[in-house]
Structure formats: C-alpha cells, structure tokens
Design a protein around this motif. Structure first.
Motif, PDB file in Angstrom:
ATOM      1  N   ILE A 176      -4.060  14.151   8.490  1.00  0.00           N
ATOM      2  CA  ILE A 176      -4.148  13.410   7.231  1.00  0.00           C
ATOM      3  C   ILE A 176      -4.960  12.138   7.434  1.00  0.00           C
ATOM      4  CG2 ILE A 176      -1.929  12.212   7.660  1.00  0.00           C
ATOM      5  CD1 ILE A 176      -1.432  12.522   4.582  1.00  0.00           C
ATOM      6  N   THR A 177      -5.802  11.791   6.458  1.00  0.00           N
ATOM      7  CA  THR A 177      -6.601  10.571   6.593  1.00  0.00           C
ATOM      8  C   THR A 177      -5.726   9.347   6.344  1.00  0.00           C
ATOM      9  OG1 THR A 177      -7.291  10.656   4.274  1.00  0.00           O
ATOM     10  CG2 THR A 177      -8.761  11.664   5.881  1.00  0.00           C
ATOM     11  N   LEU A 178      -6.004   8.285   7.078  1.00  0.00           N
ATOM     12  CA  LEU A 178      -5.188   7.074   7.027  1.00  0.00           C
ATOM     13  C   LEU A 178      -5.960   5.898   6.447  1.00  0.00           C
ATOM     14  CD1 LEU A 178      -3.687   7.113  10.635  1.00  0.00           C
ATOM     15  CD2 LEU A 178      -2.659   8.046   8.559  1.00  0.00           C
ATOM     16  N   ASP A 179      -5.197   4.951   5.928  1.00  0.00           N
ATOM     17  CA  ASP A 179      -5.760   3.691   5.476  1.00  0.00           C
ATOM     18  C   ASP A 179      -5.370   2.659   6.529  1.00  0.00           C
ATOM     19  OD1 ASP A 179      -6.604   1.459   4.141  1.00  0.00           O
ATOM     20  OD2 ASP A 179      -4.879   1.382   2.791  1.00  0.00           O
ATOM     21  N   ASP A 180      -6.249   2.405   7.476  1.00  0.00           N
ATOM     22  CA  ASP A 180      -5.900   1.505   8.559  1.00  0.00           C
ATOM     23  C   ASP A 180      -7.103   0.646   8.926  1.00  0.00           C
ATOM     24  OD1 ASP A 180      -5.312   0.314  11.076  1.00  0.00           O
ATOM     25  OD2 ASP A 180      -3.739   1.801  11.380  1.00  0.00           O
ATOM     26  N   ASN A 186       0.811  -1.228   0.000  1.00  0.00           N
ATOM     27  CA  ASN A 186       0.000   0.000   0.000  1.00  0.00           C
ATOM     28  C   ASN A 186       0.844   1.279   0.000  1.00  0.00           C
ATOM     29  OD1 ASN A 186       0.946  -0.308   2.562  1.00  0.00           O
ATOM     30  ND2 ASN A 186      -0.959   0.264   3.583  1.00  0.00           N
ATOM     31  N   PRO A 241       0.223   5.205   3.795  1.00  0.00           N
ATOM     32  CA  PRO A 241      -1.160   5.550   4.165  1.00  0.00           C
ATOM     33  C   PRO A 241      -1.591   4.968   5.510  1.00  0.00           C
ATOM     34  CG  PRO A 241      -1.170   3.892   2.434  1.00  0.00           C
ATOM     35  CD  PRO A 241       0.266   4.267   2.662  1.00  0.00           C
ATOM     36  N   THR A 242      -0.849   4.019   6.054  1.00  0.00           N
ATOM     37  CA  THR A 242      -1.219   3.453   7.350  1.00  0.00           C
ATOM     38  C   THR A 242      -0.799   4.366   8.492  1.00  0.00           C
ATOM     39  OG1 THR A 242      -0.777   1.305   6.356  1.00  0.00           O
ATOM     40  CG2 THR A 242      -1.195   1.331   8.707  1.00  0.00           C
ATOM     41  N   THR A 243       0.362   5.004   8.336  1.00  0.00           N
ATOM     42  CA  THR A 243       0.842   5.871   9.413  1.00  0.00           C
ATOM     43  C   THR A 243       0.631   7.344   9.091  1.00  0.00           C
ATOM     44  OG1 THR A 243       3.039   6.038   8.439  1.00  0.00           O
ATOM     45  CG2 THR A 243       2.676   4.230   9.984  1.00  0.00           C
ATOM     46  N   GLY A 244       0.433   7.668   7.824  1.00  0.00           N
ATOM     47  CA  GLY A 244       0.293   9.062   7.423  1.00  0.00           C
ATOM     48  C   GLY A 244       1.638   9.741   7.199  1.00  0.00           C
ATOM     49  N   ASP A 245       2.724   9.000   7.369  1.00  0.00           N
ATOM     50  CA  ASP A 245       4.054   9.598   7.192  1.00  0.00           C
ATOM     51  C   ASP A 245       4.412   9.712   5.719  1.00  0.00           C
ATOM     52  OD1 ASP A 245       4.837   9.955   9.871  1.00  0.00           O
ATOM     53  OD2 ASP A 245       5.210   7.801  10.059  1.00  0.00           O
ATOM     54  N   PHE A 254       4.651   7.856   0.374  1.00  0.00           N
ATOM     55  CA  PHE A 254       3.564   8.055   1.333  1.00  0.00           C
ATOM     56  C   PHE A 254       3.126   6.719   1.907  1.00  0.00           C
ATOM     57  CE2 PHE A 254      -1.198   8.431   1.902  1.00  0.00           C
ATOM     58  CZ  PHE A 254      -1.124   9.072   3.126  1.00  0.00           C
ATOM     59  N   LYS A 314      -1.476   3.905  18.979  1.00  0.00           N
ATOM     60  CA  LYS A 314      -1.009   2.716  18.285  1.00  0.00           C
ATOM     61  C   LYS A 314       0.366   2.418  18.859  1.00  0.00           C
ATOM     62  CE  LYS A 314      -1.597   2.429  13.646  1.00  0.00           C
ATOM     63  NZ  LYS A 314      -1.164   2.708  12.253  1.00  0.00           N
ATOM     64  N   ASN A 322       1.989  -2.461  17.373  1.00  0.00           N
ATOM     65  CA  ASN A 322       0.843  -2.319  16.485  1.00  0.00           C
ATOM     66  C   ASN A 322      -0.492  -2.666  17.155  1.00  0.00           C
ATOM     67  OD1 ASN A 322       0.128  -1.253  14.099  1.00  0.00           O
ATOM     68  ND2 ASN A 322       0.607  -3.039  12.847  1.00  0.00           N
ATOM     69  N   ARG A 340      -4.361  10.999  11.397  1.00  0.00           N
ATOM     70  CA  ARG A 340      -3.248  11.259  12.291  1.00  0.00           C
ATOM     71  C   ARG A 340      -2.951  12.744  12.288  1.00  0.00           C
ATOM     72  NH1 ARG A 340       2.701   9.896  11.131  1.00  0.00           N
ATOM     73  NH2 ARG A 340       2.821  12.154  11.199  1.00  0.00           N
ATOM     74  N   GLU A 382       1.222  -8.008   8.426  1.00  0.00           N
ATOM     75  CA  GLU A 382       0.093  -7.386   7.714  1.00  0.00           C
ATOM     76  C   GLU A 382      -0.174  -6.011   8.326  1.00  0.00           C
ATOM     77  OE1 GLU A 382      -3.502  -7.667   9.417  1.00  0.00           O
ATOM     78  OE2 GLU A 382      -2.214  -7.859  11.151  1.00  0.00           O
ATOM     79  N   ASN A 383      -0.767  -5.167   7.584  1.00  0.00           N
ATOM     80  CA  ASN A 383      -1.046  -3.781   7.949  1.00  0.00           C
ATOM     81  C   ASN A 383       0.212  -2.949   7.921  1.00  0.00           C
ATOM     82  OD1 ASN A 383      -2.749  -1.714   8.450  1.00  0.00           O
ATOM     83  ND2 ASN A 383      -3.376  -2.388  10.470  1.00  0.00           N
ATOM     84  N   VAL A 415      -8.053   8.287   1.105  1.00  0.00           N
ATOM     85  CA  VAL A 415      -6.866   8.204   1.948  1.00  0.00           C
ATOM     86  C   VAL A 415      -5.870   9.270   1.488  1.00  0.00           C
ATOM     87  CG1 VAL A 415      -4.911   6.745   2.590  1.00  0.00           C
ATOM     88  CG2 VAL A 415      -7.200   5.761   2.373  1.00  0.00           C
TER      89      VAL A 415
END
Lengths: 84, 349
Positions: free
Chosen positions: B242-246, A6, A18-22, A16, B272, B276, B228, A83-84, B322
């Motif tokens: 920012i919107t996240l994909d989680d 992802n 997208p899980t952490t926004g970093d 980018f 988090k 995790n 986040r 995962e994730n 996202v």
C-alpha cells in the motif's frame, strides 16, 4: 485528545493511517466515541452522553474509555504532539 | 494529441514467478504510455520465464547468456540482436546484469542503444558490503555491518554484534540468525548460491518500508513512491502493498538522490524504528518488481525512465495517490510445446 489530522475515518468505521499503511475496523460505539473526540468533547461530556444512551454505569464506561484511548495511542492514531 | 512515437524497448526480468522480476510491471508501465507506441523485446535467461509466453506483454523474446559467462558475451549477444532487430532502449532489471551494462554503456550507445542506469561508482558505493562507508560519507543512518568471507570469522561476530543479526548475500537473500549455529547455516546456504562475501548486518527493530524512486543523474528526484508490504511471501517478496503518506521517507529519498546524483531507478529498503527514525538497510540499483503500484498511484516511472534514456526532458512528478494498493496474483497460461521448442532450439520466440 485528538486523532491525528491525516487519519481517515470512514462512515463505516474503517480507519486508515496513511503514514503506516495500517487499517482498522471500529464498531458503532467506537465510532461514536471517536466522533465526540474529534468534536473536542471532554471526558465528562462524553461520559454523560454514553451513559444515558447505553446501559453502562459511569465507572465501567470510564474504564472502557481509557482502554480505548490507550489502544488508539498504541496504534499511533492519537496526536500527542508528535509530527508525522 | 498526435501520433505516438514508435519505440523498441528490450528488457530482462521476465521471471514473474514467486521471486518476481521487474520485467512485466516495467513493460506494463511503458505500454500504458500516452507518448510511446512500444514494441517490447524480452531478454530471457531461462526457457520458462513466464513473460516469454505472455501474449500482449512481450512481442518477441531472445535468449541471452547469463552475465556470469562474462559481460562481453552478454553484450555481444545484445549487439547481435540489435543488428537484426534494432533496439532503442534497453532496461536491465537484474542487479547481476548491471556490471555488464555499466561497463558497456558507451559501446551500446555508439551502436544506438540507450540505457538509463547508475554509474559504476554509484553502483559500487551503495553495495551492501559498503553501506557503512556510504552512511558515513553522506551522513545517513545505516545499520552497522561487516563483510565476512570465511566460517572462522563467525565466532568473532559476538565482539561486534548482538544477536539476533541479519545474514545477507551479496545480491539476494537475507536471513535472521539468533545464534552462531544459525549464522553458519545461512552462510553456507548463501555462499553456495552467491559466493562471498556474506554481509552481517545489525538487526534494527521496527517496520520495513520501501521507496521506489527515479533519479535524473543530476541530483533531482523525478519520482518517488513510499510503500509498506502488507503481505510477504516466505521468500520475503511483497505480494501486496500500500502506498504511504510519509514526508520523512520522501525527504530521505530526495536527500539520497541529491547527494549521490543517482541516475536511474532505485529501490530503498528502510526500517522505521520505534523512535520513528529511518535506517537504510539496502539500496537496490534498479526498479523493483512492485513498481506497477507507483504507476497505479500516478507515477509512471518506467515510462519516465525510457524518456530519460532518450535524452528527453522529464518534469518531476509532484504527487501520487496515498492508500493505493497492489495485490499480486498467480495465473496459469496455456501454451504449446512448439513455442517452448522454438525458444529452446532457436533461442528466440
């Protein structure tokens, strides 16, 4: 060794997660190595290409390469089966 | 498409200050509705809440008394406004107001004013001071915490906690304390403002992430957007995000909605951990000030909430974008003393 599915990498080298926004910026060399990784190239193959393209010897390249990988791992960009 | 439905919505939280209230972002969501043609009534506690003077945001403002003056006083004022200037839906945007509105839901409904807020039981059990029981009851990860009411209890904290720990007010304020002295200092600061109890919470190391969500009261999640904070003010408020994909965050939100049958808006504050795992550090019983990010990402939660208040069927939002960001900014608007004078002397503008 793969980049997480992802993670978005743009042509400009902007990364980018997208899980952490970093987000991160990569230079030309980083982008090239990442491309090779994404295409499933081995260390030997990447080393051969990079040492012929740039003014760097194999030992130094290897050192930088592993530094780079550990940085990617630390930023949670590598897919280590989590995962994730 | 036909004519939009005219509707009058009254709401509070007009304090678009460095401690921003949800009023303006909620209004913006409702105004962007393709279904409603809204008239917005602002409910102001202070004469200098910025949105009072923001043309095109609020159509009319009434001063209202603080809930600390008694919930009856506040509700009577709302009913009085309603008699002169009928309200269809009221959206309370402060935690401290919710008691008054929850207790008077029936009275308001009989008068023709709809709300979409949690029940008293839902509101109570997610309270910071009850979070450990909440975690146990619903099998959710929460940090260990304890409520204290006196300075003498601070010395004994070391039996149950490791430093640093969090010191939190009943409604607002949260500080990290590294030793007893700092706990004492924060305790005094917090009790002067919010009273007791003060909540002592285990400090969980990790990244803070948030979710804005809307529950339909039957266990369904109508919408949820994880975020986040990217820029945090010295008051701890999100100034950019920012919107996240989680998936995990969304699953946890659905789980909470399903188990509690939450009715209304909610903000989840989560940590988090490095392993995790998600810990719930706070559940706010209302829409947060950053809700406009959800609107921008494709989920107009304020509009959906108004629809739910009116008893309309609302389909859950499937997705959101996202990587959408919000960046708050400050802006100085110019107004005349006459406006301020009118609000101050007549209680309306």
């Amino acid at each position: 060794m793969r980049i997480k599915k992802n993670i978005a990498v743009s042509d400009s080298g902007f990364v980018f997660n997208p899980t952490t926004g970093d987000s991160y910026s990569m230079n030309q060399v980083g982008r090239e190595i990442l491309n090779h990784l994404t295409n499933g190239r081995s260390l030997e193959e990447i080393k051969a290409v990079m040492t012929s393209e740039y003014d760097v010897d194999a030992a130094s390249f290897e050192k930088y390469y592993f530094d780079f990988l550990s940085m990617l791992r630390q930023f949670e960009l590598l897919d280590d089966g989590d995962e994730n | 498409m036909g004519m939009k439905t005219k509707i009058t919505v009254a709401l509070s939280g007009l304090n678009n200050t460095d401690n921003p209230g949800p009023g303006v972002p909620v209004i913006r969501g409702i105004r962007e509705s393709e279904y409603f043609d809204p008239r917005i009534i602002g409910l102001a506690y202070e004469n200098l809440e910025p949105a009072i003077y923001m043309r095109g945001v609020v159509d009319k403002t009434y001063q209202v008394p603080y809930p600390s003056e008694g919930s009856g006083v506040l509700i009577n004022r709302i009913l009085e406004i309603h008699r002169r200037d009928p309200i269809d839906v009221v959206v309370p945007n402060f935690d401290a107001e919710l008691y008054a509105f929850m207790r008077s839901e029936k009275v308001l409904e009989d008068a023709g004013i709809r709300t979409f807020i949690p029940t008293l039981e839902q509101f109570e059990e997610r309270h910071k001071e009850h979070l450990p029981e909440f975690g146990k009851k619903y099998d959710l990860h929460v940090p260990f915490s304890k409520s204290i009411t006196g300075l003498d209890e601070i010395r004994k904290l070391k039996d149950d906690f490791e430093y640093p720990l969090m010191v939190k007010g009943k409604f607002y304020d949260a500080y990290l304390a590294y030793n007893e002295e700092q706990v004492r200092m924060h305790f005094n600061k917090i009790t002067a403002k919010w009273g007791v109890p003060v909540i002592i919470q285990e400090f969980i190391k990790g990244t803070e992430v948030n979710v804005v969500a809307l529950g339909d009261g039957r266990g369904n999640t109508i919408g949820a957007v994880p975020m986040r904070k990217q820029y945090i003010t010295d008051k701890g408020k999100a100034w950019a995000g920012i919107t996240l994909d989680d998936r995990k965050m969304l699953d946890l939100t659905s789980e909470i909605m399903e188990k509690t049958k939450w009715r209304g808006g909610m903000e989840l504050e989560l940590i988090k951990s490095h392993r995790n795992e998600l810990y719930i550090i706070e559940i706010n019983p209302r829409i947060p000030a950053w809700v406009y990010l959800a609107v921008g990402a494709g989920q107009n939660l304020p509009e959906a909430m108004v629809k739910l208040a009116l008893g309309m069927e609302v389909k859950p939002f499937g997705t959101y974008e996202v990587g959408k960001m919000f960046i708050r900014y400050s802006y100085d608007l110019i107004t005349d003393l006459k406006e301020y004078e009118k609000l101050s002397t007549q209680g309306e503008l």
